[in-house]
Design an enzyme around this catalytic site. Sequence first.
Site, PDB file in Angstrom:
ATOM      1  N   PHE A 192      16.924 -13.945 -11.345  1.00  0.00           N
ATOM      2  CA  PHE A 192      16.452 -13.211 -10.172  1.00  0.00           C
ATOM      3  C   PHE A 192      16.683 -11.718 -10.404  1.00  0.00           C
ATOM      4  CE2 PHE A 192      16.578 -11.438  -5.925  1.00  0.00           C
ATOM      5  CZ  PHE A 192      15.500 -12.084  -5.331  1.00  0.00           C
ATOM      6  N   ASP A 238       5.499 -14.766 -11.030  1.00  0.00           N
ATOM      7  CA  ASP A 238       6.593 -15.728 -11.160  1.00  0.00           C
ATOM      8  C   ASP A 238       5.978 -17.098 -11.442  1.00  0.00           C
ATOM      9  OD1 ASP A 238       8.961 -17.196 -10.716  1.00  0.00           O
ATOM     10  OD2 ASP A 238       9.710 -15.688  -9.341  1.00  0.00           O
ATOM     11  N   ASP A 247       3.753  -6.305  -9.108  1.00  0.00           N
ATOM     12  CA  ASP A 247       5.079  -6.064  -9.684  1.00  0.00           C
ATOM     13  C   ASP A 247       5.518  -7.221 -10.556  1.00  0.00           C
ATOM     14  OD1 ASP A 247       5.121  -7.581  -7.339  1.00  0.00           O
ATOM     15  OD2 ASP A 247       7.132  -6.952  -6.769  1.00  0.00           O
TER      16      ASP A 247
HETATM   17  C1  PRP Z   1       6.065 -11.360  -5.098  1.00  0.00           C
HETATM   18  C2  PRP Z   1       5.119 -10.656  -6.044  1.00  0.00           C
HETATM   19  C3  PRP Z   1       3.930 -11.560  -6.068  1.00  0.00           C
HETATM   20  C4  PRP Z   1       4.536 -12.931  -5.861  1.00  0.00           C
HETATM   21  C5  PRP Z   1       4.640 -13.593  -7.185  1.00  0.00           C
HETATM   22  O1  PRP Z   1       5.762 -10.994  -3.797  1.00  0.00           O
HETATM   23  O2  PRP Z   1       4.787  -9.363  -5.597  1.00  0.00           O
HETATM   24  O3  PRP Z   1       2.990 -11.247  -5.055  1.00  0.00           O
HETATM   25  O4  PRP Z   1       5.843 -12.755  -5.329  1.00  0.00           O
HETATM   26  O5  PRP Z   1       5.167 -14.887  -7.056  1.00  0.00           O
HETATM   27  P1  PRP Z   1       4.410 -16.171  -7.602  1.00  0.00           P
HETATM   28  O6  PRP Z   1       3.899 -15.855  -8.973  1.00  0.00           O
HETATM   29  O7  PRP Z   1       5.497 -17.226  -7.645  1.00  0.00           O
HETATM   30  O8  PRP Z   1       3.322 -16.533  -6.646  1.00  0.00           O
HETATM   31  P2  PRP Z   1       6.673 -11.418  -2.547  1.00  0.00           P
HETATM   32  O9  PRP Z   1       6.130 -12.677  -1.940  1.00  0.00           O
HETATM   33  O10 PRP Z   1       8.113 -11.452  -2.969  1.00  0.00           O
HETATM   34  O11 PRP Z   1       6.387 -10.253  -1.509  1.00  0.00           O
HETATM   35  P3  PRP Z   1       6.806  -8.702  -1.578  1.00  0.00           P
HETATM   36  O12 PRP Z   1       5.994  -8.073  -2.688  1.00  0.00           O
HETATM   37  O13 PRP Z   1       6.431  -8.166  -0.239  1.00  0.00           O
HETATM   38  O14 PRP Z   1       8.298  -8.629  -1.858  1.00  0.00           O
END
Ligand code: PRP
Length: 184
Positions: A156, A107, A104
């Site tokens: 956010f 970041d 999705d």
């Molecule tokens: C989100 C997203 C990625 C990660 C990206 O998952 O789906 O896996 O964060 O962040 P980064 O680029 O800073 O590493 P999250 O940890 O929020 O879990 P979720 O999909 O279960 O909400």
Amino acid sequence: MDPADMGDDLERVLLSEEQLGARLDEIAAQIDADYAGRDLLLVGVLKGAVMVMADLSRRLHSSVEMDWMAVSSYGAGTTSSGVVRILKDLDADLTGRDVLIVEDIIDSGLTLSWLLANLRSRGPASVEIATMLRKPEAAKVEVDVRYVGFDIPTDFVVGYGLDYAEKYRNLPFVGTLAPHVYGD
Ligand code: PRP
């Protein structure tokens, strides 16, 4: 849900359902062309990728396999530490497979950087990444991403799989929340 269902919890819609769908049409066409004649394995990263996986995979014109991973960053706080542990591993053996990770959002890039290295160590033919959203200004590591839906600011955002305290994942659009939502 539509924006009106959010009442005053919604600050603004960043990407509408129509915009997301139109971009997914383009990405699916690229994937169809790039992987023509090959058996593709889509790997969704739970939980956020559920919406992208469902909508992207249904736009493809060839049959693909789907598998899922759940990963979690170690460390406190909301920012990614880059140290990842696997909560649920893939069922599929990646040996010789063409793998496309479906996300999705990217970041900091730390999760995907780790995941890319992890999956590439399993002997696949190829591993590429498709993400609906990317925040270029938040990048701590450069990740080679083959398919990007939209580059967005560092605000956010919630919706289309993205949560705040596990809520708002089921919004069909991507938006920002009003400040009062974060208060307690
Ligand atoms: C989100 C997203 C990625 C990660 C990206 O998952 O789906 O896996 O964060 O962040 P980064 O680029 O800073 O590493 P999250 O940890 O929020 O879990 P979720 O999909 O279960 O909400």
